[in-house]
Design an enzyme around this catalytic site. Structure first.
Site, PDB file in Angstrom:
ATOM      1  N   SER A   9     -10.699 -13.834  -8.100  1.00  0.00           N
ATOM      2  CA  SER A   9     -11.396 -14.169  -9.358  1.00  0.00           C
ATOM      3  C   SER A   9     -11.277 -15.652  -9.699  1.00  0.00           C
ATOM      4  CB  SER A   9     -10.897 -13.299 -10.511  1.00  0.00           C
ATOM      5  OG  SER A   9      -9.492 -13.274 -10.554  1.00  0.00           O
TER       6      SER A   9
ATOM      7  N   HIS B 284      -8.463  -6.083  -5.493  1.00  0.00           N
ATOM      8  CA  HIS B 284      -8.092  -7.069  -6.532  1.00  0.00           C
ATOM      9  C   HIS B 284      -7.940  -6.305  -7.860  1.00  0.00           C
ATOM     10  CE1 HIS B 284      -7.595 -10.814  -8.492  1.00  0.00           C
ATOM     11  NE2 HIS B 284      -8.853 -11.203  -8.623  1.00  0.00           N
TER      12      HIS B 284
ATOM     13  N   HIS C  58       1.026  -7.705  -1.823  1.00  0.00           N
ATOM     14  CA  HIS C  58       0.386  -8.885  -2.398  1.00  0.00           C
ATOM     15  C   HIS C  58       0.156  -9.928  -1.318  1.00  0.00           C
ATOM     16  CE1 HIS C  58      -0.467 -12.245  -5.111  1.00  0.00           C
ATOM     17  NE2 HIS C  58      -0.808 -11.304  -5.973  1.00  0.00           N
TER      18      HIS C  58
ATOM     19  N   ARG D 214       5.207  -9.684 -13.347  1.00  0.00           N
ATOM     20  CA  ARG D 214       4.277  -9.035 -14.288  1.00  0.00           C
ATOM     21  C   ARG D 214       4.537  -7.526 -14.310  1.00  0.00           C
ATOM     22  NH1 ARG D 214      -1.265 -11.160 -11.819  1.00  0.00           N
ATOM     23  NH2 ARG D 214      -0.234 -10.263  -9.995  1.00  0.00           N
TER      24      ARG D 214
ATOM     25  N   ASP E  83      -0.564  -4.309 -11.000  1.00  0.00           N
ATOM     26  CA  ASP E  83      -1.402  -3.137 -11.266  1.00  0.00           C
ATOM     27  C   ASP E  83      -0.659  -1.808 -11.184  1.00  0.00           C
ATOM     28  OD1 ASP E  83      -3.799  -4.658 -11.628  1.00  0.00           O
ATOM     29  OD2 ASP E  83      -3.802  -5.007  -9.478  1.00  0.00           O
TER      30      ASP E  83
HETATM   31  N1  CMX Z   1      -0.426   0.006   1.309  1.00  0.00           N
HETATM   32  C1  CMX Z   1      -0.703   0.167   2.624  1.00  0.00           C
HETATM   33  N2  CMX Z   1      -0.966  -0.828   3.468  1.00  0.00           N
HETATM   34  C2  CMX Z   1      -0.881  -2.066   2.984  1.00  0.00           C
HETATM   35  C3  CMX Z   1      -0.563  -2.325   1.642  1.00  0.00           C
HETATM   36  C4  CMX Z   1      -0.347  -1.235   0.783  1.00  0.00           C
HETATM   37  N3  CMX Z   1      -0.091  -1.392  -0.493  1.00  0.00           N
HETATM   38  N4  CMX Z   1      -0.565  -3.665   1.454  1.00  0.00           N
HETATM   39  C5  CMX Z   1      -0.896  -4.217   2.637  1.00  0.00           C
HETATM   40  N5  CMX Z   1      -1.103  -3.253   3.542  1.00  0.00           N
HETATM   41  C6  CMX Z   1      -1.568  -3.408   4.913  1.00  0.00           C
HETATM   42  C7  CMX Z   1      -2.906  -4.127   4.903  1.00  0.00           C
HETATM   43  O1  CMX Z   1      -3.972  -3.235   4.623  1.00  0.00           O
HETATM   44  C8  CMX Z   1      -2.950  -4.729   6.284  1.00  0.00           C
HETATM   45  O2  CMX Z   1      -3.309  -3.713   7.176  1.00  0.00           O
HETATM   46  P1  CMX Z   1      -4.291  -4.012   8.435  1.00  0.00           P
HETATM   47  O3  CMX Z   1      -3.540  -4.962   9.298  1.00  0.00           O
HETATM   48  O4  CMX Z   1      -4.500  -2.670   9.037  1.00  0.00           O
HETATM   49  O5  CMX Z   1      -5.534  -4.607   7.869  1.00  0.00           O
HETATM   50  C9  CMX Z   1      -1.486  -5.084   6.531  1.00  0.00           C
HETATM   51  O6  CMX Z   1      -0.716  -4.278   5.623  1.00  0.00           O
HETATM   52  C10 CMX Z   1      -1.159  -6.537   6.261  1.00  0.00           C
HETATM   53  O7  CMX Z   1      -1.576  -6.874   4.958  1.00  0.00           O
HETATM   54  P2  CMX Z   1      -0.795  -7.975   4.091  1.00  0.00           P
HETATM   55  O8  CMX Z   1      -0.881  -9.266   4.841  1.00  0.00           O
HETATM   56  O9  CMX Z   1       0.548  -7.497   3.708  1.00  0.00           O
HETATM   57  O10 CMX Z   1      -1.628  -8.008   2.759  1.00  0.00           O
HETATM   58  P3  CMX Z   1      -2.973  -8.825   2.436  1.00  0.00           P
HETATM   59  O11 CMX Z   1      -2.599 -10.182   2.025  1.00  0.00           O
HETATM   60  O12 CMX Z   1      -3.952  -8.695   3.546  1.00  0.00           O
HETATM   61  O13 CMX Z   1      -3.557  -7.975   1.218  1.00  0.00           O
HETATM   62  C11 CMX Z   1      -3.412  -6.777  -0.804  1.00  0.00           C
HETATM   63  C12 CMX Z   1      -2.963  -8.020  -0.044  1.00  0.00           C
HETATM   64  C13 CMX Z   1      -2.994  -6.910  -2.235  1.00  0.00           C
HETATM   65  C14 CMX Z   1      -4.939  -6.685  -0.719  1.00  0.00           C
HETATM   66  C15 CMX Z   1      -2.770  -5.523  -0.144  1.00  0.00           C
HETATM   67  O14 CMX Z   1      -1.366  -5.602  -0.288  1.00  0.00           O
HETATM   68  C16 CMX Z   1      -3.280  -4.231  -0.721  1.00  0.00           C
HETATM   69  O15 CMX Z   1      -4.306  -3.728  -0.251  1.00  0.00           O
HETATM   70  N6  CMX Z   1      -2.589  -3.650  -1.761  1.00  0.00           N
HETATM   71  C17 CMX Z   1      -3.068  -2.476  -2.441  1.00  0.00           C
HETATM   72  C18 CMX Z   1      -4.181  -2.853  -3.391  1.00  0.00           C
HETATM   73  C19 CMX Z   1      -3.628  -3.589  -4.591  1.00  0.00           C
HETATM   74  O16 CMX Z   1      -2.659  -3.197  -5.203  1.00  0.00           O
HETATM   75  N7  CMX Z   1      -4.316  -4.682  -4.952  1.00  0.00           N
HETATM   76  C20 CMX Z   1      -3.968  -5.451  -6.165  1.00  0.00           C
HETATM   77  C21 CMX Z   1      -3.334  -6.797  -5.866  1.00  0.00           C
HETATM   78  C22 CMX Z   1      -3.069  -7.561  -7.131  1.00  0.00           C
HETATM   79  C23 CMX Z   1      -4.351  -8.063  -7.751  1.00  0.00           C
HETATM   80  O17 CMX Z   1      -5.027  -8.886  -7.160  1.00  0.00           O
HETATM   81  O18 CMX Z   1      -4.700  -7.583  -8.827  1.00  0.00           O
END
Ligand code: CMX
Length: 465
Positions: free
Chosen positions: A250, A280, A334, A343, A389
């Site tokens: 965002s 996000h 994250h 937070r 979240d």
């Molecule tokens: N559950 C399961 N798998 C997860 C995970 C979770 N909570 N967080 C990361 N992973 C996985 C990723 O999907 C990725 O898998 P692939 O290699 O198969 O694609 C792997 O772990 C590596 O990811 P990462 O480098 O740790 O995380 P990213 O920087 O790519 O993504 C985020 C960050 C937030 C998108 C991810 O942790 C996620 O999907 N979390 C759940 C959704 C969430 O809570 N989002 C809110 C974030 C806060 C916000 O912006 O509001």
């Protein structure tokens, strides 16, 4: 050309000192050190969502992987203690965070009140936006309604109007951007309350803004909530979601679209579409819907009494089921943070104070005990800890805001405070159009091959020197 500020002169006067001085400082810094390297780029970074690339400037906040976010140098914990509070409340006022993000200085109670009154004065929506909101089908997701309404507010942009005259000097851009930003921050709660009442309460009127009340109190009241606890929760919510440095979807979208000199309404409308994504801002809705499913399954064989089956073993099974079905655990992980999000901790502290005996709080707390270990065993997520979240939904549920697909709208009302103040800073520094260089895979391969042969040549040459 610059609109009258009606009472906000102290803020504008302060900013007329701070921002040009900062812009000059940046100019001198760039002249002296503009060619210095601040990191390396790898092929993985180009494919990996630009993680870790230091490629942009955002002055309002900085995120540390272990410590969490600092607004203009202050941690959230410090802000909870030092920012002015609302009448009878214990939580910081978002207006105070707004002042801090704009000026870099902690506001007095008087300065915060000045902003509360100013925002109340700016809150009215133009008729066409009201009409548009009232005409949306209830089925349209609240975030789509919010972003459409914000984009339609373009009609009110003082920046766009002044730019179109052709005689607005660049040095005035930040003031016009600030005017639009304050107007938008003031109008967002009204739009959000209209969406809430239209979608979930049969178009119940939102009532009038009370100029004697703060933004959080007015926002809560317009949505039909008068409980002091909810009002204070909303103030806290609006503060902690406001800013998370410049690279998140965002913030970066606001910066990117704003760099084309699109006005703040267009830039923030675009940002809201990114916030609406499940990775996000929509994660707060995803968490609640995931918790609801878990409760339904735990209560399946027990006449709905999920509490009786709540234990670490049953929860671990649920978490593994989610992971094994290829889904992420919402609210965990994250892109930057590597510890529990402060937070999350703020909200946990709030729950401990106001709802220690809530069953939902017990569920979220037990997840905090089981999820990190499971994510570590699962071996993918770089950060196994909860983010913002993971906690917000159950606090809102506690006070009766049960409509989970509205939750990201609250995030959207808050995030404007950070990203729009950041846009004001960017405009004051005259940051240019953002246009990074992209490459194709053949191009990257050729680049790597050329770099290797150059290195080899150098090594050969050095043998004979
Ligand atoms: N559950 C399961 N798998 C997860 C995970 C979770 N909570 N967080 C990361 N992973 C996985 C990723 O999907 C990725 O898998 P692939 O290699 O198969 O694609 C792997 O772990 C590596 O990811 P990462 O480098 O740790 O995380 P990213 O920087 O790519 O993504 C985020 C960050 C937030 C998108 C991810 O942790 C996620 O999907 N979390 C759940 C959704 C969430 O809570 N989002 C809110 C974030 C806060 C916000 O912006 O509001």
């Amino acid at each position: 050309m610059i609109p009258q500020q009606n009472g906000l002169e102290p803020l504008y006067e302060r900013l007329r000192e701070i921002l040009p001085k900062h812009a000059q400082d940046v100019k001198e810094f760039r002249e002296a050190h503009g060619g210095e390297a601040i990191g390396i780029l790898t092929v993985d970074m180009a494919y990996g969502g630009m993680r870790g690339i230091k490629g942009m400037v955002s002055e309002t906040s900085v995120l540390d992987a272990d410590e969490g976010i600092r607004f203009q140098g202050h941690t959230l914990l410090e802000l909870q203690e030092t920012l002015p509070r609302g009448p009878g409340g214990q939580e910081p006022l978002p207006e105070g965070a707004l002042w801090l993000l704009l000026t870099g200085e902690l506001p007095t109670q008087k300065e915060t009140t000045l902003l509360s009154k100013d925002l109340a004065r700016r809150a009215e929506l133009p008729h066409h936006v009201e009409q548009m909101l009232n005409n949306f089908p209830k089925e349209l997701h609240p975030m789509a309604q919010l972003s459409a309404a914000v984009t339609a507010l373009h009609s009110e942009s003082k920046f766009a109007k002044a730019y179109a005259t052709g005689d607005t000097p660049k040095s005035k851009y930040w003031e016009l951007t600030l005017e639009d930003s304050l107007d938008l921050i003031a109008k967002l709660p009204v739009i959000a309350a209209m969406i809430y009442n239209n979608v979930f309460h049969n178009g119940r009127p939102i009532g009038k803004i009370d100029p004697e009340k703060d933004l959080g109190a007015n926002f809560a009241n317009m949505m039909g909530f008068t409980d002091e606890g909810f009002v204070d929760l909303l103030r806290l919510y609006l503060v902690i979601h406001a800013d998370h440095e410049g690279g998140n979807v965002s913030a970066h979208t606001t910066h990117l679209v704003g760099s084309a000199l699109s006005d703040p309404y267009l830039a923030y409308g675009a940002a809201l579409n990114g916030l609406a994504g499940p990775l996000h801002g929509l994660a707060n809705q995803e968490v609640l819907s995931w918790l609801t499913k878990i409760k339904a399954r735990l209560g399946e064989k027990n006449g709905g009494n999920w509490q009786e089956n709540l234990n670490k073993k049953s929860l671990s099974d649920e978490v593994w089921n989610t992971l094994n079905s290829g889904q992420v655990i919402p609210g965990y992980g994250h892109a930057v943070l590597r510890k529990t999000d402060p937070r999350y901790t703020c909200q946990r502290e709030f729950a401990l104070k106001h709802m220690p005996d809530s069953d939902d709080f017990k569920l979220v707390s037990m997840l905090y005990e089981v999820v990190p270990d499971i994510l570590l065993k699962h071996g993918k997520a770089k950060n196994p800890w909860p983010n913002v979240d993971a906690h917000s939904g159950i606090l809102l549920q506690h006070y009766g805001m049960t409509e989970m697909n509205f939750y990201t709208v609250l995030f959207g009302v808050s995030r404007a405070i950070g990203v729009l103040t950041s846009l004001v800073w960017s405009r004051s520094m005259g940051l240019p159009l953002e246009r990074p260089k992209s490459m194709s895979t053949p191009g990257l391969k050729a680049f790597v091959a050329a770099a290797r042969s150059e290195l080899k040549e150098k090594q050969q040459r050095s043998k004979y020197m």
